[in-house]
Design an enzyme around this catalytic site. Sequence first.
Site, short mmCIF file in Angstrom:
data_model
loop_
_atom_site.label_atom_id
_atom_site.label_comp_id
_atom_site.label_asym_id
_atom_site.label_seq_id
_atom_site.Cartn_x
_atom_site.Cartn_y
_atom_site.Cartn_z
N ALA A 63 0.86 -1.18 0.00
CA ALA A 63 0.00 0.00 0.00
C ALA A 63 0.89 1.24 0.00
O ALA A 63 2.08 1.17 0.33
CB ALA A 63 -0.89 -0.02 1.23
N GLY A 108 0.81 -5.03 1.35
CA GLY A 108 -0.34 -5.17 0.46
C GLY A 108 0.01 -5.90 -0.84
O GLY A 108 -0.84 -6.52 -1.46
N GLU A 111 -0.22 -9.40 0.03
CA GLU A 111 -1.66 -9.70 0.21
C GLU A 111 -2.38 -9.84 -1.13
O GLU A 111 -3.26 -10.68 -1.28
CB GLU A 111 -2.30 -8.61 1.09
N GLU A 131 4.27 -4.74 7.78
CA GLU A 131 3.41 -3.67 8.31
C GLU A 131 3.77 -3.24 9.73
O GLU A 131 3.73 -2.06 10.07
CB GLU A 131 1.92 -4.10 8.28
C1 HXC Z 1 4.97 4.32 -1.44
C2 HXC Z 1 7.00 3.42 -1.99
C3 HXC Z 1 6.66 2.20 -1.37
C4 HXC Z 1 5.36 2.09 -0.77
C5 HXC Z 1 8.64 2.02 -2.18
N1 HXC Z 1 8.23 3.26 -2.47
N2 HXC Z 1 7.70 1.34 -1.49
N3 HXC Z 1 6.16 4.47 -2.02
N4 HXC Z 1 4.57 3.19 -0.82
N5 HXC Z 1 4.92 0.97 -0.19
C6 HXC Z 1 8.96 4.30 -3.23
C7 HXC Z 1 10.11 4.90 -2.42
O1 HXC Z 1 9.65 5.90 -1.55
C8 HXC Z 1 10.97 5.45 -3.55
O2 HXC Z 1 10.38 6.63 -4.01
C9 HXC Z 1 10.81 4.40 -4.64
O3 HXC Z 1 9.57 3.73 -4.36
C10 HXC Z 1 11.92 3.37 -4.65
O4 HXC Z 1 12.00 2.79 -3.35
P1 HXC Z 1 13.37 2.72 -2.51
O5 HXC Z 1 13.00 2.52 -1.08
O6 HXC Z 1 14.25 3.86 -2.83
O7 HXC Z 1 14.00 1.38 -3.11
P2 HXC Z 1 14.99 0.36 -2.39
O8 HXC Z 1 16.03 1.10 -1.58
O9 HXC Z 1 15.48 -0.55 -3.46
O10 HXC Z 1 14.09 -0.47 -1.35
C11 HXC Z 1 13.08 -1.30 -1.83
C12 HXC Z 1 12.14 -1.68 -0.65
C13 HXC Z 1 11.66 -0.42 0.06
C14 HXC Z 1 12.89 -2.60 0.31
C15 HXC Z 1 10.97 -2.47 -1.26
O11 HXC Z 1 11.18 0.51 -0.91
C16 HXC Z 1 10.58 -0.66 1.07
O12 HXC Z 1 10.85 -1.18 2.16
N6 HXC Z 1 9.35 -0.28 0.76
C17 HXC Z 1 8.24 -0.35 1.66
C18 HXC Z 1 7.74 -1.73 1.80
C19 HXC Z 1 6.62 -1.85 2.83
O13 HXC Z 1 6.85 -1.53 4.00
N7 HXC Z 1 5.41 -2.24 2.39
C20 HXC Z 1 4.28 -2.36 3.26
C21 HXC Z 1 3.48 -1.10 3.23
S1 HXC Z 1 2.11 -1.22 4.36
P3 HXC Z 1 11.28 7.93 -4.38
O14 HXC Z 1 10.28 8.96 -4.82
O15 HXC Z 1 12.03 8.27 -3.11
O16 HXC Z 1 12.20 7.45 -5.46
C22 HXC Z 1 0.92 -2.08 3.51
C23 HXC Z 1 -0.40 -2.18 4.19
C24 HXC Z 1 -1.41 -2.96 3.40
O17 HXC Z 1 1.12 -2.53 2.44
C25 HXC Z 1 -2.82 -2.78 3.95
C26 HXC Z 1 -3.46 -1.48 3.58
C27 HXC Z 1 -4.84 -1.32 4.11
#
Ligand code: HXC
Length: 250
Positions: A63, A108, A111, A131
């Site tokens: 998400a 997500g 999921e 999360e």
């Molecule tokens: C928004 C995201 C994102 C996300 C990555 N980006 N994941 N933006 N939401 N979930 C963006 C970063 O901000 C960055 O934008 C670009 O994508 C590249 O990501 P980087 O972090 O620079 O890449 P990297 O260093 O290679 O790391 C990859 C990664 C990391 C390990 C996947 O991005 C990460 O940990 N992402 C979050 C993963 C996460 O926690 N997902 C769960 C979310 S909660 P810019 O503009 O800076 O280039 C969820 C809840 C679901 O999903 C239920 C909802 C109701």
Amino acid sequence: MQYLNVKKENEVIQITINREDKLNAMSLEVMNEFISVLDELEKDSSKVIIITGAGQKAFSAGADIEYMSKIGPTEAEKYALRGHEVLNKIEKLEKPVIAAINGYALGGGCELALSCDIRFASSNAQLGQPEVTLGICPGWGGTQRLLRIVGPARAKDLIFSGRRINAEEAMSMGLVNKVFSSENLISETKLYAKNVAKNSNFAVGISKMLVNRGMDTSLDTGLKLEIYSWAQCFATKEREERMSSFLHKK
Ligand code: HXC
């Protein structure tokens, strides 16, 4: 469509989440587009659906954290509900849906893959439910579908630790069905999809429903449902034709 690419090749549809610069994070806009596409697919003549992410790096990183960082409980509930609507549609679609996990499938994103019927992963895939590292619990069905696929102990390990697992570990716990090299993931997934598409889509669809219902019902009810559904297959012309062509060695 701005965030989803939809491509039809014969009876196989490939949906690609197209937000590569944000690792295919699923904003509300992405989810809204999913609803429109799935509503169309419910009615059309396609037989198998593949979902993947644009680029080589991610299926979906989950998400949209930027959006979630700005909202309160009311919007959060709406966001969760929208996600559930999408994932429930995938699960209830009367055709198989395959996740081709080409990199990160986190939160997500994982999921979304869990709501699909089959999960194929590239050897560089990383799956997880991170999360809790963000102060939230899984919200698009992760606690429930992960539990049903890998069992409570493994689901709790992944959710409590937020750790990422590679494709090999995911396969060892039954979270993915098969692992392919990055180069071959899509072609192998399409090949599999084309083979499934050759079968009776009524029979495949009804089998999907029976397995899904079976997870949440007693054995007795599931078996009764199977008998009823099996008998329904005999009302189809296709069953008659397929059996006859077997007997006539066509
Ligand atoms: C928004 C995201 C994102 C996300 C990555 N980006 N994941 N933006 N939401 N979930 C963006 C970063 O901000 C960055 O934008 C670009 O994508 C590249 O990501 P980087 O972090 O620079 O890449 P990297 O260093 O290679 O790391 C990859 C990664 C990391 C390990 C996947 O991005 C990460 O940990 N992402 C979050 C993963 C996460 O926690 N997902 C769960 C979310 S909660 P810019 O503009 O800076 O280039 C969820 C809840 C679901 O999903 C239920 C909802 C109701």
